[in-house]
Scaffold this motif. Structure first.
Motif, PDB file in Angstrom:
ATOM      1  N   VAL A 155       0.847  -1.195   0.000  1.00  0.00           N
ATOM      2  CA  VAL A 155       0.000   0.000   0.000  1.00  0.00           C
ATOM      3  C   VAL A 155       0.883   1.246   0.000  1.00  0.00           C
ATOM      4  CG1 VAL A 155      -1.664   1.313   1.370  1.00  0.00           C
ATOM      5  CG2 VAL A 155      -1.903  -1.156   1.179  1.00  0.00           C
ATOM      6  N   PRO A 156       0.550   2.271  -0.766  1.00  0.00           N
ATOM      7  CA  PRO A 156       1.329   3.515  -0.703  1.00  0.00           C
ATOM      8  C   PRO A 156       1.106   4.206   0.643  1.00  0.00           C
ATOM      9  CG  PRO A 156      -0.597   3.811  -2.095  1.00  0.00           C
ATOM     10  CD  PRO A 156      -0.538   2.350  -1.773  1.00  0.00           C
ATOM     11  N   TYR A 157       2.195   4.580   1.298  1.00  0.00           N
ATOM     12  CA  TYR A 157       2.063   5.258   2.581  1.00  0.00           C
ATOM     13  C   TYR A 157       3.089   6.387   2.669  1.00  0.00           C
ATOM     14  CZ  TYR A 157       6.108   2.446   4.041  1.00  0.00           C
ATOM     15  OH  TYR A 157       7.347   1.858   4.125  1.00  0.00           O
ATOM     16  N   LEU A 158       2.820   7.304   3.584  1.00  0.00           N
ATOM     17  CA  LEU A 158       3.679   8.453   3.828  1.00  0.00           C
ATOM     18  C   LEU A 158       4.376   8.306   5.173  1.00  0.00           C
ATOM     19  CD1 LEU A 158       0.957  11.088   2.928  1.00  0.00           C
ATOM     20  CD2 LEU A 158       2.953  10.596   1.490  1.00  0.00           C
ATOM     21  N   THR A 159       5.537   8.932   5.308  1.00  0.00           N
ATOM     22  CA  THR A 159       6.178   9.155   6.596  1.00  0.00           C
ATOM     23  C   THR A 159       6.486  10.647   6.668  1.00  0.00           C
ATOM     24  OG1 THR A 159       8.460   8.880   5.828  1.00  0.00           O
ATOM     25  CG2 THR A 159       7.261   6.875   6.461  1.00  0.00           C
ATOM     26  N   ASN A 160       7.097  11.078   7.763  1.00  0.00           N
ATOM     27  CA  ASN A 160       7.446  12.501   7.827  1.00  0.00           C
ATOM     28  C   ASN A 160       8.466  12.872   6.751  1.00  0.00           C
ATOM     29  OD1 ASN A 160       9.535  11.090   9.552  1.00  0.00           O
ATOM     30  ND2 ASN A 160      10.334  13.185   9.671  1.00  0.00           N
ATOM     31  N   GLU A 161       9.154  11.880   6.175  1.00  0.00           N
ATOM     32  CA  GLU A 161      10.143  12.172   5.139  1.00  0.00           C
ATOM     33  C   GLU A 161       9.515  12.366   3.761  1.00  0.00           C
ATOM     34  OE1 GLU A 161      13.157   9.178   5.266  1.00  0.00           O
ATOM     35  OE2 GLU A 161      14.080   9.989   7.083  1.00  0.00           O
ATOM     36  N   THR A 162       8.276  11.959   3.590  1.00  0.00           N
ATOM     37  CA  THR A 162       7.619  12.112   2.286  1.00  0.00           C
ATOM     38  C   THR A 162       6.354  12.964   2.348  1.00  0.00           C
ATOM     39  OG1 THR A 162       6.433  10.007   2.648  1.00  0.00           O
ATOM     40  CG2 THR A 162       8.501   9.910   1.414  1.00  0.00           C
ATOM     41  N   LEU A 163       5.836  13.205   3.539  1.00  0.00           N
ATOM     42  CA  LEU A 163       4.586  13.950   3.695  1.00  0.00           C
ATOM     43  C   LEU A 163       4.654  15.322   3.047  1.00  0.00           C
ATOM     44  CD1 LEU A 163       1.773  14.323   5.033  1.00  0.00           C
ATOM     45  CD2 LEU A 163       2.982  15.160   7.065  1.00  0.00           C
ATOM     46  N   PHE A 164       5.788  16.003   3.200  1.00  0.00           N
ATOM     47  CA  PHE A 164       5.885  17.382   2.732  1.00  0.00           C
ATOM     48  C   PHE A 164       6.156  17.486   1.239  1.00  0.00           C
ATOM     49  CE2 PHE A 164       7.085  17.218   7.238  1.00  0.00           C
ATOM     50  CZ  PHE A 164       6.032  17.967   7.756  1.00  0.00           C
ATOM     51  N   ASP A 165       6.210  16.328   0.567  1.00  0.00           N
ATOM     52  CA  ASP A 165       6.291  16.315  -0.894  1.00  0.00           C
ATOM     53  C   ASP A 165       4.909  16.401  -1.540  1.00  0.00           C
ATOM     54  OD1 ASP A 165       9.049  16.063  -0.822  1.00  0.00           O
ATOM     55  OD2 ASP A 165       8.990  13.866  -0.855  1.00  0.00           O
ATOM     56  N   LEU A 166       3.848  16.205  -0.749  1.00  0.00           N
ATOM     57  CA  LEU A 166       2.491  16.269  -1.300  1.00  0.00           C
ATOM     58  C   LEU A 166       2.199  17.668  -1.842  1.00  0.00           C
ATOM     59  CD1 LEU A 166       0.276  14.371   1.324  1.00  0.00           C
ATOM     60  CD2 LEU A 166       1.063  13.523  -0.894  1.00  0.00           C
ATOM     61  N   ARG A 167       1.415  17.716  -2.903  1.00  0.00           N
ATOM     62  CA  ARG A 167       0.958  19.002  -3.435  1.00  0.00           C
ATOM     63  C   ARG A 167      -0.560  19.042  -3.592  1.00  0.00           C
ATOM     64  NH1 ARG A 167       4.990  19.852  -1.687  1.00  0.00           N
ATOM     65  NH2 ARG A 167       6.812  20.996  -2.508  1.00  0.00           N
ATOM     66  N   GLU A 168      -1.206  17.902  -3.479  1.00  0.00           N
ATOM     67  CA  GLU A 168      -2.663  17.850  -3.500  1.00  0.00           C
ATOM     68  C   GLU A 168      -3.162  17.429  -2.125  1.00  0.00           C
ATOM     69  OE1 GLU A 168      -4.285  15.516  -6.629  1.00  0.00           O
ATOM     70  OE2 GLU A 168      -3.214  16.600  -8.218  1.00  0.00           O
ATOM     71  N   ARG A 169      -4.154  18.127  -1.639  1.00  0.00           N
ATOM     72  CA  ARG A 169      -4.662  17.897  -0.285  1.00  0.00           C
ATOM     73  C   ARG A 169      -5.304  16.522  -0.160  1.00  0.00           C
ATOM     74  NH1 ARG A 169      -8.665  22.369   1.646  1.00  0.00           N
ATOM     75  NH2 ARG A 169      -9.964  21.435   0.023  1.00  0.00           N
ATOM     76  N   PRO A 170      -4.927  15.750   0.844  1.00  0.00           N
ATOM     77  CA  PRO A 170      -5.585  14.472   1.076  1.00  0.00           C
ATOM     78  C   PRO A 170      -7.061  14.676   1.423  1.00  0.00           C
ATOM     79  CG  PRO A 170      -3.515  14.604   2.294  1.00  0.00           C
ATOM     80  CD  PRO A 170      -3.810  15.988   1.776  1.00  0.00           C
ATOM     81  N   GLU A 171      -7.906  13.851   0.844  1.00  0.00           N
ATOM     82  CA  GLU A 171      -9.330  13.928   1.185  1.00  0.00           C
ATOM     83  C   GLU A 171      -9.568  13.426   2.593  1.00  0.00           C
ATOM     84  OE1 GLU A 171     -13.594  11.956  -0.228  1.00  0.00           O
ATOM     85  OE2 GLU A 171     -11.866  11.908  -1.575  1.00  0.00           O
ATOM     86  N   HIS A 172      -8.960  12.291   2.919  1.00  0.00           N
ATOM     87  CA  HIS A 172      -9.111  11.714   4.255  1.00  0.00           C
ATOM     88  C   HIS A 172      -7.784  11.072   4.642  1.00  0.00           C
ATOM     89  CE1 HIS A 172     -11.858   9.370   7.250  1.00  0.00           C
ATOM     90  NE2 HIS A 172     -10.678   9.628   7.783  1.00  0.00           N
ATOM     91  N   LEU A 173      -7.095  11.695   5.591  1.00  0.00           N
ATOM     92  CA  LEU A 173      -5.777  11.239   6.017  1.00  0.00           C
ATOM     93  C   LEU A 173      -5.911  10.290   7.200  1.00  0.00           C
ATOM     94  CD1 LEU A 173      -2.675  11.469   5.741  1.00  0.00           C
ATOM     95  CD2 LEU A 173      -2.788  13.420   7.324  1.00  0.00           C
ATOM     96  N   LEU A 174      -5.444   9.060   7.030  1.00  0.00           N
ATOM     97  CA  LEU A 174      -5.347   8.107   8.128  1.00  0.00           C
ATOM     98  C   LEU A 174      -3.946   8.212   8.711  1.00  0.00           C
ATOM     99  CD1 LEU A 174      -6.908   4.942   6.422  1.00  0.00           C
ATOM    100  CD2 LEU A 174      -8.077   6.603   7.889  1.00  0.00           C
ATOM    101  N   ILE A 175      -3.849   8.346  10.022  1.00  0.00           N
ATOM    102  CA  ILE A 175      -2.558   8.450  10.694  1.00  0.00           C
ATOM    103  C   ILE A 175      -2.437   7.302  11.683  1.00  0.00           C
ATOM    104  CG2 ILE A 175      -1.051   9.844  12.145  1.00  0.00           C
ATOM    105  CD1 ILE A 175      -2.470  12.325  11.096  1.00  0.00           C
ATOM    106  N   VAL A 176      -1.477   6.417  11.470  1.00  0.00           N
ATOM    107  CA  VAL A 176      -1.222   5.338  12.418  1.00  0.00           C
ATOM    108  C   VAL A 176      -0.153   5.823  13.385  1.00  0.00           C
ATOM    109  CG1 VAL A 176      -0.428   2.963  12.715  1.00  0.00           C
ATOM    110  CG2 VAL A 176      -1.874   3.556  10.760  1.00  0.00           C
ATOM    111  N   GLY A 177      -0.555   6.041  14.623  1.00  0.00           N
ATOM    112  CA  GLY A 177       0.352   6.559  15.646  1.00  0.00           C
ATOM    113  C   GLY A 177      -0.176   7.826  16.271  1.00  0.00           C
ATOM    114  N   GLY A 178      -0.393   7.794  17.581  1.00  0.00           N
ATOM    115  CA  GLY A 178      -0.963   8.939  18.284  1.00  0.00           C
ATOM    116  C   GLY A 178       0.019   9.645  19.188  1.00  0.00           C
ATOM    117  N   GLY A 179       1.294   9.690  18.777  1.00  0.00           N
ATOM    118  CA  GLY A 179       2.288  10.450  19.514  1.00  0.00           C
ATOM    119  C   GLY A 179       2.307  11.897  19.051  1.00  0.00           C
TER     120      GLY A 179
END
Length: 472
Positions: A155-179
């Motif tokens: 599955v395509p997933y993001l980390t903090n190292e790739t999140l800021f490469d996005l240019r189109e707003r996610p419709e619904h962002l799932l975040i695994v981890g509540g830190g």
């Protein structure tokens, strides 16, 4: 193969490594700095700097949508997500020259843009160069931890190292981890118009004081962030734009994008540490209180040392190394005075012991003093009254402070100073804070420690009455 001899070899050009290199070079030591990726490390490129820039954009959008409480009409913010991310990159670019190769060469540091690996206890190879150093500092930081959840590799997933490469707003962002990372990015994206679900296997903001953390979680839920706790991800499936996370108890969460924010792992894989006789633990490189590894020539600082993973800790460690490896002075690292903050709204900050930790350690000797933001005039004026401070006090000295509320990350500085210098509550109470400021919550908390001693004491009342009789 080219050979270089130097006094100090620094491996890693993140916050800690750059501080060691700059300080040592300016004091006259010969310094070589290795960096195989980006100067500035995680903090500048993927962590503290871009995340706070994104949070600032979310704060601006939120202010537009919630202005009516000040008598200003609410408007639906028109968020250009691509422009927001360009703002993030502009902030990085503005700060980057401070961490650049050019600047450090100007300071007298020999910068080699290659990864390094040990070939002996005092030698490191970087590309076609072998560096022999009197002292070596490992400052390679950490990377996002990606757990082996079934299906994640498909599955395509993001980390903090790739999140800021996005240019189109996610419709619904799932975040695994509540830190902290998960909660900061959850609120920022919600304020920028995304639906957001946080999936946490235990309790969100688990490492913070439960009472103060609950105020943050209530605020995020009030803004529309879904926070699922005790929801351990057991399977991930789907395709780009249609991702599902199933938890061990059978719940299924659906979204368009997936951000993995479950923790960090120390960057040690490239280093060939066994060649240098350097031992590791599950968290990182094994160090003593002087930050020395099992090889007495080699130090490890910051995230890779396996302790608290904050940029300011790496900077603090750098100061220890300057004293020890550069100046030859005794220096030991400690953690009791290290603060940290989560930059949600309200912010969450901690230094020293939490209430639970203090009760376990000090028992009946502990006193907990509190002050609510609802009693602070500046907070009332700015309608930011969600929050409180509580200070853990033992025999007149603070041993910890927990703050939740506006500018908690700024307010915690005073208590970090107090713990670092073993100050008394009387010294905090003697401070005069300008009115009206949020900083008054610190002074009021100190005052709350003395109030019962002054106003509820029979002996004080008797003494005052006696003085009043004798005064002319």
């Amino acid at each position: 193969m080219k050979n270089i001899e130097t006094d100090i070899l620094v491996i890693g050009a993140g916050s800690g490594g750059l501080s060691v290199a700059a300080g040592a070079a300016q004091m006259g030591a010969r310094v070589v700095l290795l960096e195989g990726h980006k100067m500035g490390g995680d903090c500048l490129n993927y962590g503290c700097v871009p995340s706070k820039a994104l949070i600032a954009a979310g704060k601006s959008a939120h202010a537009q949508a919630h202005a009516s409480r000040f008598g200003v009409a609410d408007v639906v913010p028109d968020v250009d997500y691509g422009a927001v991310m360009q703002h993030v990159q502009d902030v990085i670019a503005t700060i980057a020259p401070n961490d650049s190769v050019e600047r450090f060469k100007g300071l007298g540091v020999k910068v080699i843009q290659e990864y390094g690996a040990f070939i002996s206890g005092s030698e490191v190879q970087a590309g076609e160069v072998v560096i022999t150093a009197r002292r070596i500092v490992i400052a390679t930081g950490s990377s996002p931890l990606v757990p082996p959840i079934p299906g994640l590799d498909t599955v395509p997933y993001l980390t903090n190292e790739t999140l800021f490469d996005l240019r189109e707003r996610p419709e619904h962002l799932l975040i695994v981890g509540g830190g902290p990372i998960g909660m900061e990015m959850a609120q920022a994206h919600r304020r920028l118009g995304c639906a957001v679900t946080v999936i946490e296997g235990a309790k969100a903001l688990l490492n913070d004081d439960p009472e103060t953390a609950a105020i943050v979680l209530d605020a995020l839920r009030g803004e529309g962030v879904e926070i699922a706790e005790d929801a351990l991800a057991s399977e991930i499936r789907g395709t780009a734009g249609a991702i599902e996370v199933e938890t061990r108890d059978g719940r299924v969460f659906k979204g368009s994008h997936l951000l993995m924010a479950v923790g960090r792992k120390s960057n040690v894989d490239r280093l060939n540490l066994t060649a240098a006789g350097i031992e590791t633990t599950k968290r990182g490189i094994k160090v003593d209180e002087r930050l020395k590894t099992t090889n007495s020539r080699v130090y490890a600082i910051g995230d890779v040392a396996g302790g608290l993973q904050f940029t300011h800790v790496a900077g603090y460690h750098a100061g220890i190394i300057i004293r020890s490896a550069v100046l030859g002075l005794p220096a030991k690292a400690k953690t009791s005075h290290i603060p940290w903050a989560t930059y949600t709204a309200p912010e969450l900050a901690q230094v020293g012991l939490t209430e639970a930790e203090a009760r376990e350690k000090h028992g009946a000797r502990l006193e907990v003093v509190r002050h609510e933001y609802t009693e602070n005039d500046r907070a009332i004026a700015e309608r930011k009254t969600a929050g409180l401070i509580k200070v853990m006090v033992v025999r007149g000295r603070p041993v910890g402070a927990s703050i939740v509320g506006a500018q908690a990350g700024e307010l915690i500085n005073l208590w970090a100073l107090a713990l670092a210098n073993d100050m008394k509550m009387s010294q905090i109470a003697a401070m005069v804070a300008p009115y009206p400021t949020l900083g008054e919550v610190n002074k009021r908390a100190a005052g709350a420690y003395f109030s019962p001693r002054l106003f509820d004491s029979v002996w004080v009342k008797r003494a005052v009455r006696a003085v009043q009789r004798w005064l002319p």
